[in-house]
Motif scaffolding. Sequence first.
Motif: not given
Length: 170
Positions: A38, A43-44, A80, A82, A85, A88, A116-118, A123, A125
Motif C-alpha cells: 500500500t 488507505s485500506s 484492519r 490502514r 504510513a 492503522d 497504532n501510530t508510527y 511506534d 499502540r
Amino acid sequence: GAADELAFDSGEGSAEVGAVVDSGGGLFEDSLDGPSTTGAGESSLDLGGYVRSDTFIGVLPGTSQPAIQAAYGELALQARARVGARGDAFGELRLRYGQQLSERALFVDLREAYVNTYLGPLDLRLGKQIVVWGRADAFNPTNNLTPIDFRVRSPVEDDRRVGNVGARAF
C-alpha cells in the motif's frame, strides 16, 4: 519471468522444433511475495473472519453417563484499517451462541480493538490488546501480562486469552 528457448532434434533428418519455456512464478507462487504493498498516501480496509462450531462431551461427576459440557457456534469478525504510513487500527469481535455447562446464551466478546501510530522512530499502540509474553505448554509462568480464562472451552489455546486495555511503545 525469464523465457528460455529450447531446440529439439527428432533424429530422423527433420528440422529442429523450437519450444519456449517460461520460468516465471505460477498462480500460487505470486501470493508468497508478502503482503500487498500500500503506498504511503493510500488507505485500506480489510475485513475478514470465520464461522466455526465446537462440541465438548464429558462424563457427569459421580456417574459414567456422558453429557454435553459445551456446544456452540461462533462467528468472528475482524477489521484492519490502514491510513497511509502514519497508522492503522485492528478490531476483532466474536459472537458465540450455545451452551456452556448449564447456561445457554449469546456470548459477545470484543477480543481486541486498538490503534497504532508510527511517528518516526516511535511506534505507539493504544486500546484493548492481547500481549503474549513467552511460550510454554499448558501453564506459562512467564506470560504475566495477558490473563487466561480457563472457563472457555476451545481447541484453540488463543481463545482463552483475554485482552487488556493498555498502551505499548517501541
